[in-house]
Motif scaffolding. Structure first.
Motif, PDB file in Angstrom:
ATOM      1  N   ILE A 257       0.477   3.288  -3.318  1.00 51.01           N
ATOM      2  CA  ILE A 257       1.221   4.469  -3.743  1.00 51.01           C
ATOM      3  C   ILE A 257       2.664   4.403  -3.251  1.00 51.01           C
ATOM      4  O   ILE A 257       3.611   4.734  -3.971  1.00 51.01           O
ATOM      5  CB  ILE A 257       0.530   5.756  -3.245  1.00 51.01           C
ATOM      6  N   GLU A 258       2.832   3.956  -1.993  1.00 54.77           N
ATOM      7  CA  GLU A 258       4.186   3.831  -1.445  1.00 54.77           C
ATOM      8  C   GLU A 258       5.009   2.854  -2.269  1.00 54.77           C
ATOM      9  O   GLU A 258       6.173   3.115  -2.609  1.00 54.77           O
ATOM     10  CB  GLU A 258       4.125   3.365   0.017  1.00 54.77           C
ATOM     11  N   LEU A 259       4.431   1.701  -2.601  1.00 52.98           N
ATOM     12  CA  LEU A 259       5.145   0.707  -3.402  1.00 52.98           C
ATOM     13  C   LEU A 259       5.451   1.247  -4.791  1.00 52.98           C
ATOM     14  O   LEU A 259       6.529   0.987  -5.352  1.00 52.98           O
ATOM     15  CB  LEU A 259       4.304  -0.577  -3.511  1.00 52.98           C
ATOM     16  N   LEU A 260       4.509   1.991  -5.334  1.00 53.94           N
ATOM     17  CA  LEU A 260       4.710   2.581  -6.658  1.00 53.94           C
ATOM     18  C   LEU A 260       5.912   3.513  -6.649  1.00 53.94           C
ATOM     19  O   LEU A 260       6.754   3.484  -7.552  1.00 53.94           O
ATOM     20  CB  LEU A 260       3.449   3.342  -7.073  1.00 53.94           C
ATOM     21  N   ASN A 261       6.032   4.343  -5.605  1.00 53.55           N
ATOM     22  CA  ASN A 261       7.138   5.297  -5.514  1.00 53.55           C
ATOM     23  C   ASN A 261       8.462   4.607  -5.248  1.00 53.55           C
ATOM     24  O   ASN A 261       9.520   5.062  -5.677  1.00 53.55           O
ATOM     25  CB  ASN A 261       6.854   6.332  -4.423  1.00 53.55           C
ATOM     26  N   GLN A 262       8.430   3.483  -4.529  1.00 54.87           N
ATOM     27  CA  GLN A 262       9.661   2.740  -4.292  1.00 54.87           C
ATOM     28  C   GLN A 262      10.184   2.116  -5.574  1.00 54.87           C
ATOM     29  O   GLN A 262      11.390   2.005  -5.782  1.00 54.87           O
ATOM     30  CB  GLN A 262       9.428   1.651  -3.245  1.00 54.87           C
ATOM     31  N   ASP A 263       9.267   1.698  -6.438  1.00 55.19           N
ATOM     32  CA  ASP A 263       9.666   1.057  -7.697  1.00 55.19           C
ATOM     33  C   ASP A 263      10.106   2.062  -8.743  1.00 55.19           C
ATOM     34  O   ASP A 263      10.742   1.708  -9.731  1.00 55.19           O
ATOM     35  CB  ASP A 263       8.501   0.235  -8.264  1.00 55.19           C
TER      36      ASP A 263
END
Length: 676
Positions: A669-675
């Motif tokens: 989820i964190e990576l998704l929000n960063q992208d």
């Protein structure tokens, strides 16, 4: 040649070694440049060789042509930089032909290239003990800027303005080396202003006796913004949007209306703020100031565990909550009791790109929940670019108060990133060593763009300081707040949390960065943050420093540099508060409205500030399996309860079906929000 040249306005002579440079000018333009050798004769100095320069070559001319040119010239000027012996020689040469010349102060750089640039007191720029013209000074400044990496247009224009104003090249270039020269770094001053509003006496207020007595013990009259709100129906149930600068007393507007109605049995007070840190502080404030009159509880979200053991009590007289905390209660069907007053602090957050749609949806859902109860709505903000339009959208009376209690000086200095902490240390020391006429030492808030940077800066300050951000536990944040209030800390170093209004009475604000996270600040955010500088009960003035890294960016995708951003923020107009929706936001709010209002969701959508296509959103909800007809599915309810976007929901579902570790799910989820 002399006849072909025609009229000459000025013939300029400047010593160059054993010879003299000659420049002929007409109508401000140079006609030619030449070299004159002077020979000694029995009759005195006379023209010797006379060479006309062209490109890299030169033409030898008859020396008498120089005499003819001099006779045609309306003015003959000799550079002040010419030596005494050189001036004597030239004067003697010209006297031999009954020609007069005047010695003038000129730019040495220009004179050395055969250019005529007379200097006056108003135009001479000091450069290493001699004076040069503005154009040459700008070129020297440009060389320094290029050496240090260059500056963009707005910053270069600012330095050039200062150069012409102070007429000292070294003082300007020192700004690029982190030297603090308040006369030069000062960009402007926002003056203190006082609106002529007749104060309302507390004993004239029609308040519940218990609240009346409490207020009379604290002060005799209301502050102007509070008086203005009372005059426009605050205590008669009028919905209001109150727009006023930080520290002008607008928070009490909501408290007056809400507590009076609580004590009269007209419903509880719901006081909403954007961040947990603000909710914690407001909860403590209510407990301390009104705890003997009312029961106070706090609602900051289902996943939050408070260190002081406080638990949410839906039957309390006053509920202090975060936007998401109260919205979670609505989305999950929790009762909030009979609400008489809703106060929404920092309402300009409806324009936030990431969370604004949720506040907009929350307001609509709360209005649905409160329908038929006669609830009063008070919206508070210090920074709104379109207050009239926003008030109309909220259905509220605008209470706009433009008084600034203390003046604020705004300073800009250019400094490399690795030098910022040293400059901040100097500024914090200087401010803390001062004492205001009210007896308070100067204290500083330093805004930066990451939690890691908060700790890094705090460690490098000589005087006591502390980092302050959402990653700290409740107890540690409260300790920082108390130590700052007791003047034990010279500075706090923070991210966005304080910008939203945590009560630190600072006299100075320093912007270590003009970004929050990886995005540049908006003008509205910038004004919200700088407004923390200077409190009328503590300080005589506020000071704001922007430490600007020339050509600085925080990632390759940023469209501007830090120096460009600095002047956009300083000169820019406040952005209008407008709620905007992408498809994911429209789907999220429509789902939440369906859960709260069922088939009435379209009515909730329609009265929101932002525009969203309800039909399209419902189609997507059906496609995603979040609803069945107009009924939320178990998946839809889970998605809404946890404020998930469709992408986040499906990323989690795929991970759960694969049997991923919970930590891997969080990382995904964190990576998704960063992208995003």
């Amino acid at each position: 040649m002399a006849k072909s040249v025609g009229r000459v306005d000025t013939l300029f002579l400047h010593e160059a070694g054993d010879d003299y440079l000659v420049s002929a000018r007409r109508d401000g333009e140079r006609l030619f440049r030449a070299v004159l050798e002077v020979k000694q004769t029995d009759a005195g100095p006379r023209p010797g060789r006379f060479r006309i320069k062209h490109g890299s070559g030169e033409d030898l001319r008859d020396p008498d042509e120089f005499v003819e040119l001099a006779r045609r010239a309306e003015h003959i000027r000799i550079s002040e930089q010419t030596s005494t012996s050189g001036r004597t020689e030239l004067q003697a040469l010209l006297d031999g032909y009954q020609l007069e010349a005047t010695v003038v102060r000129t730019c040495r750089y220009c004179a050395g290239k055969g250019r005529y640039s007379p200097l006056t007191v108003a135009t001479a720029i000091d450069a290493d003990g001699e004076h040069i013209c503005p154009d040459c000074a700008k070129r020297e400044l440009e060389r320094e800027l290029s050496f240090r990496g260059g500056l963009t247009g707005a910053a270069r224009e600012r330095l050039e303005e200062l150069l012409l104003e102070v007429q000292d090249l070294e003082r300007i270039t020192n700004l690029l080396k982190g030297r603090l020269d308040p006369e030069l770094t000062k960009f402007d001053e926002i003056s203190a202003t006082v609106d002529e509003i007749e104060d309302v006496a507390v004993d004239e207020l029609d308040l519940h006796p218990a609240l009346h007595g409490l207020l009379e013990d604290r002060f005799e009259t209301l502050l102007p913004v509070q008086s203005l709100a009372v005059d426009h129906g605050l205590l008669d149930g009028e919905d209001q949007l109150v727009v006023s600068a930080t520290a002008t007393g607008k928070t009490l507007v909501g408290e007056l209306a809400g507590l009076d109605r609580v004590l009269r049995g007209e419903g509880k007070l719901l006081f909403l703020v954007p961040l947990v840190a603000l909710a914690n502080q407001k909860y403590r404030d209510f407990q301390r100031e009104y705890g003997d009159l009312v029961d106070v509880t706090i609602r900051v979200g289902a996943s939050r565990i408070r260190d002081d053991g406080a638990r949410f009590d839906p039957d309390a007289d006053v509920i202090v909550g975060t936007y998401e905390g109260v919205d979670h209660a609505l989305r999950t069907g929790r009762s909030l009791g009979d609400i008489g007053t809703v106060v929404i602090d920092e309402v300009h957050n409806v324009a936030d790109d990431e969370r604004g749609h949720r506040l907009d949806g929350l307001i609509s859902r709360l209005k649905h929940y409160c329908e038929g109860r006669g609830t009063q709505w008070i919206y508070l903000s210090a920074t709104v670019g379109n207050p009239g339009q926003l008030a109309d959208g909220l259905g509220a009376t605008l209470i706009e108060f433009e008084e600034r209690p203390v003046p604020i000086e705004r300073h800009v200095t250019f400094v490399e990133g690795h030098e910022k902490a040293d400059i901040e240390n100097k500024l914090v020391r200087r401010e803390f060593d001062r004492e205001s006429s009210k007896g308070y030492r100067g204290q500083t808030i330093i805004f930066t763009n990451s939690r890691r940077r908060c700790h890094e800066i705090s460690r490098r300050l000589d005087y006591d300081s502390a980092p302050y951000h959402a990653g700290l536990d409740y107890g540690r944040r409260q300790t920082v707040e108390n130590r700052f209030a007791d003047q034990e800390l010279a500075a706090v170093v923070t991210t966005a949390a304080l910008a939203a209004g945590v009560d630190f009475p600072a006299s100075q604000v320093i912007f270590d960065s003009l970004a929050m996270g990886i995005e540049w600040l908006t003008v509205q955010e910038f004004h919200q943050m700088l407004g923390r500088a200077g409190r009328p009960d503590y300080h005589d003035r506020g000071t704001v420093w922007l430490l600007v890294e020339p050509d600085g960016v925080y990632h390759g995708g940023m469209e501007a540099t830090e120096d460009e951003t600095a002047f956009r923020l300083l000169k820019g107009e406040m952005e209008p508060v407008i709620a905007r929706y992408d498809q994911a936001a429209a789907v999220e709010e429509t789902l939440a409205n369906l859960i709260v209002a069922g088939r009435g969701a379209k009515r909730l959508n329609d009265r929101m500030l932002g525009e969203l296509d309800t039909q399209h959103a419902i189609g997507k909800l059906l496609e995603y399996g979040f609803i069945d007809g107009f009924e939320p599915t178990p998946l839809g309810r889970a998605v809404a309860a946890h404020f998930l976007t469709p992408r986040e929901a499906f990323t989690l579902l795929e991970g759960i079906r694969r049997g991923d570790d919970p930590f891997d799910l969080v990382s995904a989820i964190e990576l998704l929000n960063q992208d995003a």
